[in-house]
Design a protein around this motif. Structure first.
Motif, PDB file in Angstrom:
ATOM      1  N   GLU A 173      54.257 -16.859  17.678  1.00 15.77           N
ATOM      2  CA  GLU A 173      55.027 -15.514  17.219  1.00 15.77           C
ATOM      3  C   GLU A 173      53.944 -15.049  16.413  1.00 15.77           C
ATOM      4  OE1 GLU A 173      57.866 -18.353  18.744  1.00 15.77           O
ATOM      5  OE2 GLU A 173      56.458 -18.605  17.306  1.00 15.77           O
ATOM      6  N   GLN A 174      53.130 -15.646  15.312  1.00  9.71           N
ATOM      7  CA  GLN A 174      52.374 -15.167  14.290  1.00  9.71           C
ATOM      8  C   GLN A 174      51.272 -14.773  15.009  1.00  9.71           C
ATOM      9  OE1 GLN A 174      51.781 -18.984  11.941  1.00  9.71           O
ATOM     10  NE2 GLN A 174      52.896 -18.020  10.397  1.00  9.71           N
ATOM     11  N   ILE A 175      50.752 -15.336  15.937  1.00 10.03           N
ATOM     12  CA  ILE A 175      49.486 -14.957  16.894  1.00 10.03           C
ATOM     13  C   ILE A 175      50.053 -13.366  17.481  1.00 10.03           C
ATOM     14  CG2 ILE A 175      48.234 -15.264  19.132  1.00 10.03           C
ATOM     15  CD1 ILE A 175      48.071 -18.117  18.050  1.00 10.03           C
ATOM     16  N   VAL A 176      51.049 -13.453  18.118  1.00  9.90           N
ATOM     17  CA  VAL A 176      51.275 -12.195  18.741  1.00  9.90           C
ATOM     18  C   VAL A 176      51.600 -11.044  17.704  1.00  9.90           C
ATOM     19  CG1 VAL A 176      53.364 -10.995  19.976  1.00  9.90           C
ATOM     20  CG2 VAL A 176      52.467 -13.114  20.800  1.00  9.90           C
ATOM     21  N   ALA A 177      52.009 -11.450  16.455  1.00  8.06           N
ATOM     22  CA  ALA A 177      52.328 -10.176  15.614  1.00  8.06           C
ATOM     23  C   ALA A 177      50.927  -9.856  14.957  1.00  8.06           C
ATOM     24  CB  ALA A 177      53.093 -10.827  14.505  1.00  8.06           C
ATOM     25  N   GLU A 178      49.879 -10.800  14.861  1.00  5.08           N
ATOM     26  CA  GLU A 178      48.599 -10.131  14.351  1.00  5.08           C
ATOM     27  C   GLU A 178      47.753  -9.679  15.454  1.00  5.08           C
ATOM     28  OE1 GLU A 178      47.476 -10.174  11.512  1.00  5.08           O
ATOM     29  OE2 GLU A 178      49.031 -11.327  10.341  1.00  5.08           O
ATOM     30  N   VAL A 179      47.669 -10.210  16.673  1.00  5.01           N
ATOM     31  CA  VAL A 179      47.064  -9.821  17.615  1.00  5.01           C
ATOM     32  C   VAL A 179      47.494  -8.717  18.697  1.00  5.01           C
ATOM     33  CG1 VAL A 179      45.175 -10.552  19.568  1.00  5.01           C
ATOM     34  CG2 VAL A 179      45.765 -11.997  17.447  1.00  5.01           C
ATOM     35  N   PHE A 180      48.799  -8.664  19.209  1.00  3.87           N
ATOM     36  CA  PHE A 180      49.128  -8.174  20.178  1.00  3.87           C
ATOM     37  C   PHE A 180      50.671  -7.348  19.687  1.00  3.87           C
ATOM     38  CE2 PHE A 180      47.907 -12.115  21.892  1.00  3.87           C
ATOM     39  CZ  PHE A 180      46.673 -11.696  22.435  1.00  3.87           C
ATOM     40  N   PRO A 181      50.583  -6.590  18.201  1.00  6.99           N
ATOM     41  CA  PRO A 181      51.676  -5.941  17.573  1.00  6.99           C
ATOM     42  C   PRO A 181      52.239  -4.854  18.693  1.00  6.99           C
ATOM     43  CG  PRO A 181      49.856  -5.184  16.796  1.00  6.99           C
ATOM     44  CD  PRO A 181      49.121  -6.255  17.762  1.00  6.99           C
TER      45      PRO A 181
ATOM     46  N   GLY B   1      53.993  -7.429  22.662  1.00 10.96           N
ATOM     47  CA  GLY B   1      55.246  -8.273  22.559  1.00 10.96           C
ATOM     48  C   GLY B   1      55.203  -9.652  23.553  1.00 10.96           C
ATOM     49  N   GLY B   2      56.014 -10.663  23.023  1.00  8.25           N
ATOM     50  CA  GLY B   2      56.166 -11.535  24.189  1.00  8.25           C
ATOM     51  C   GLY B   2      55.246 -12.829  23.605  1.00  8.25           C
ATOM     52  N   VAL B   3      55.930 -13.866  23.317  1.00 11.84           N
ATOM     53  CA  VAL B   3      55.125 -14.910  22.778  1.00 11.84           C
ATOM     54  C   VAL B   3      54.042 -15.655  23.626  1.00 11.84           C
ATOM     55  CG1 VAL B   3      56.538 -15.324  21.039  1.00 11.84           C
ATOM     56  CG2 VAL B   3      57.006 -16.753  23.156  1.00 11.84           C
ATOM     57  N   THR B   4      54.454 -15.210  24.904  1.00  8.47           N
ATOM     58  CA  THR B   4      53.453 -16.128  26.155  1.00  8.47           C
ATOM     59  C   THR B   4      52.149 -15.491  26.147  1.00  8.47           C
ATOM     60  OG1 THR B   4      54.458 -14.476  27.776  1.00  8.47           O
ATOM     61  CG2 THR B   4      55.746 -16.577  27.498  1.00  8.47           C
ATOM     62  N   LEU B   5      52.119 -14.089  25.507  1.00  6.40           N
ATOM     63  CA  LEU B   5      50.697 -13.769  25.492  1.00  6.40           C
ATOM     64  C   LEU B   5      49.823 -14.556  24.850  1.00  6.40           C
ATOM     65  CD1 LEU B   5      51.287  -9.756  24.580  1.00  6.40           C
ATOM     66  CD2 LEU B   5      50.191 -10.767  26.748  1.00  6.40           C
ATOM     67  N   ALA B   6      50.128 -15.175  23.659  1.00  2.08           N
ATOM     68  CA  ALA B   6      49.280 -16.347  22.852  1.00  2.08           C
ATOM     69  C   ALA B   6      48.982 -17.293  23.925  1.00  2.08           C
ATOM     70  CB  ALA B   6      50.288 -16.979  21.809  1.00  2.08           C
ATOM     71  N   ASP B   7      49.802 -17.884  24.581  1.00  4.46           N
ATOM     72  CA  ASP B   7      49.275 -18.944  25.526  1.00  4.46           C
ATOM     73  C   ASP B   7      48.513 -18.261  26.543  1.00  4.46           C
ATOM     74  OD1 ASP B   7      51.343 -20.572  24.199  1.00  4.46           O
ATOM     75  OD2 ASP B   7      52.829 -19.981  25.802  1.00  4.46           O
ATOM     76  N   THR B   8      48.825 -17.075  27.175  1.00  6.58           N
ATOM     77  CA  THR B   8      47.788 -16.717  28.249  1.00  6.58           C
ATOM     78  C   THR B   8      46.453 -16.392  27.491  1.00  6.58           C
ATOM     79  OG1 THR B   8      49.725 -15.428  28.992  1.00  6.58           O
ATOM     80  CG2 THR B   8      47.504 -14.475  29.564  1.00  6.58           C
ATOM     81  N   TYR B   9      46.205 -15.861  26.188  1.00  6.29           N
ATOM     82  CA  TYR B   9      44.822 -15.716  25.867  1.00  6.29           C
ATOM     83  C   TYR B   9      44.164 -16.780  25.356  1.00  6.29           C
ATOM     84  CZ  TYR B   9      44.792 -10.723  26.934  1.00  6.29           C
ATOM     85  OH  TYR B   9      44.804  -9.493  27.537  1.00  6.29           O
ATOM     86  N   VAL B  10      45.052 -18.034  24.905  1.00  5.44           N
ATOM     87  CA  VAL B  10      44.406 -19.013  24.600  1.00  5.44           C
ATOM     88  C   VAL B  10      43.785 -19.791  25.933  1.00  5.44           C
ATOM     89  CG1 VAL B  10      44.890 -21.629  23.847  1.00  5.44           C
ATOM     90  CG2 VAL B  10      45.578 -19.780  22.484  1.00  5.44           C
ATOM     91  N   HIS B  11      44.429 -19.540  27.015  1.00  8.45           N
ATOM     92  CA  HIS B  11      44.063 -20.134  28.168  1.00  8.45           C
ATOM     93  C   HIS B  11      42.785 -19.313  28.683  1.00  8.45           C
ATOM     94  CE1 HIS B  11      43.924 -21.440  32.566  1.00  8.45           C
ATOM     95  NE2 HIS B  11      43.728 -19.835  32.920  1.00  8.45           N
ATOM     96  N   TYR B  12      42.775 -17.747  28.403  1.00  7.79           N
ATOM     97  CA  TYR B  12      41.554 -17.362  28.811  1.00  7.79           C
ATOM     98  C   TYR B  12      40.197 -17.631  28.028  1.00  7.79           C
ATOM     99  CZ  TYR B  12      44.538 -13.909  31.179  1.00  7.79           C
ATOM    100  OH  TYR B  12      45.306 -13.064  31.785  1.00  7.79           O
ATOM    101  N   LEU B  13      40.562 -17.961  26.574  1.00  8.04           N
ATOM    102  CA  LEU B  13      39.422 -18.342  25.816  1.00  8.04           C
ATOM    103  C   LEU B  13      38.909 -19.850  26.287  1.00  8.04           C
ATOM    104  CD1 LEU B  13      40.295 -17.049  22.250  1.00  8.04           C
ATOM    105  CD2 LEU B  13      38.572 -16.320  23.965  1.00  8.04           C
ATOM    106  N   ARG B  14      39.886 -20.671  26.641  1.00 11.08           N
ATOM    107  CA  ARG B  14      39.507 -21.918  26.770  1.00 11.08           C
ATOM    108  C   ARG B  14      38.721 -22.022  28.282  1.00 11.08           C
ATOM    109  NH1 ARG B  14      45.008 -25.088  25.305  1.00 11.08           N
ATOM    110  NH2 ARG B  14      44.406 -25.481  23.090  1.00 11.08           N
ATOM    111  N   ARG B  15      39.156 -20.879  29.033  1.00 11.88           N
ATOM    112  CA  ARG B  15      38.419 -21.035  30.361  1.00 11.88           C
ATOM    113  C   ARG B  15      36.995 -20.448  30.481  1.00 11.88           C
ATOM    114  NH1 ARG B  15      41.326 -17.244  34.595  1.00 11.88           N
ATOM    115  NH2 ARG B  15      40.411 -15.994  33.131  1.00 11.88           N
TER     116      ARG B  15
END
Length: 227
Positions: free
Chosen positions: A180-188, A191-205
């Motif tokens: 929730e904090q990541i979405v509030a700071e990076v994707f204000p 919306g949607g907390v799954t965006l945090a998971d998605t972009y963590v996946h992109y960075l790891r890839r």
């Protein structure tokens, strides 16, 4: 480099008044500055996060995102360009709030043109170099070019959102952020907390599994591995 060969400074004016905004653009362009205009705080945020500026001139009573809130977001995002707050709010408390909020200068409307231009010249004076790179494990993350350079010299380019997320984590390397904090700071605006998971996946890839660590049941923090 001579003055004639030096590129013109680029300014961003964030001003919602339909007369004052274009007037400021004409004034600054007439003084030799490349100048962009944003008519509300959201547009100002987009401009400042996607283009390099040498200085910003911000109104306070902006629609979409209020001026000091915009300034706070820019500073949290690592934008270090000097800021002049140009506003009709001129009490001592107003000025203190602006300067404490991260502005380098504060000028009250109505203003004298010569004084405004002089203050902008002061903002544009060379300043001591500030860090443009952050450590990411044994790699270096360049905030300007949005690239990560590994210890072997290899580089990986990041998208704007990927860069914003990595910057948030790298600026607070010991902090664990919830989704929730990541979405509030990076994707204000998304919306949607799954965006945090998605972009963590992109960075790891792109950078490898060690760049971001998962803290089970809590969220994510900067990893200690190498890209």
């Amino acid at each position: 480099m001579t003055d004639a060969a030096r590129p013109a400074a680029r300014l961003l004016v964030v001003e919602d008044d339909r007369e004052v905004g274009p007037l400021l653009v004409r004034l600054f362009r007439g003084a030799g500055y490349e100048t962009d205009l944003a008519a509300d705080g959201q547009a100002g945020l987009h401009h400042a996060m996607t283009r390099p500026y040498d200085a910003l001139i911000l109104d306070r009573g902006l629609p979409a995102i209020e001026g000091l809130d915009l300034l706070a977001r820019l500073r949290r995002s690592g934008i270090t360009a000097p800021v002049l707050v140009l506003t009709a709010l001129g009490t001592v408390a107003d000025r203190v709030a602006g300067l404490d909020g991260g502005a380098e200068d504060y000028l009250v409307k109505p203003f004298e043109v010569d004084e405004l231009l002089a203050r902008v010249r002061v903002l544009l004076r060379p300043r001591p170099a500030t860090a443009r790179q952050l450590a990411v494990g044994q790699a270096r993350f360049d905030l300007v070019s949005r690239t990560v350079t590994g210890p072997d010299g290899s580089t990986v380019a990041l998208s704007g959102r990927e860069s914003d997320l990595l910057r948030l984590l790298a600026q607070h390397p010991s902090r664990v952020f919830t989704r929730e904090q990541i979405v509030a700071e990076v994707f204000p605006d998304a919306g949607g907390v799954t965006l945090a998971d998605t972009y963590v996946h992109y960075l790891r890839r792109k950078l490898g599994p060690g760049v971001i660590a998962t803290v089970r049941g809590v969220g994510y923090r900067l990893g200690r591995g190498t890209p």
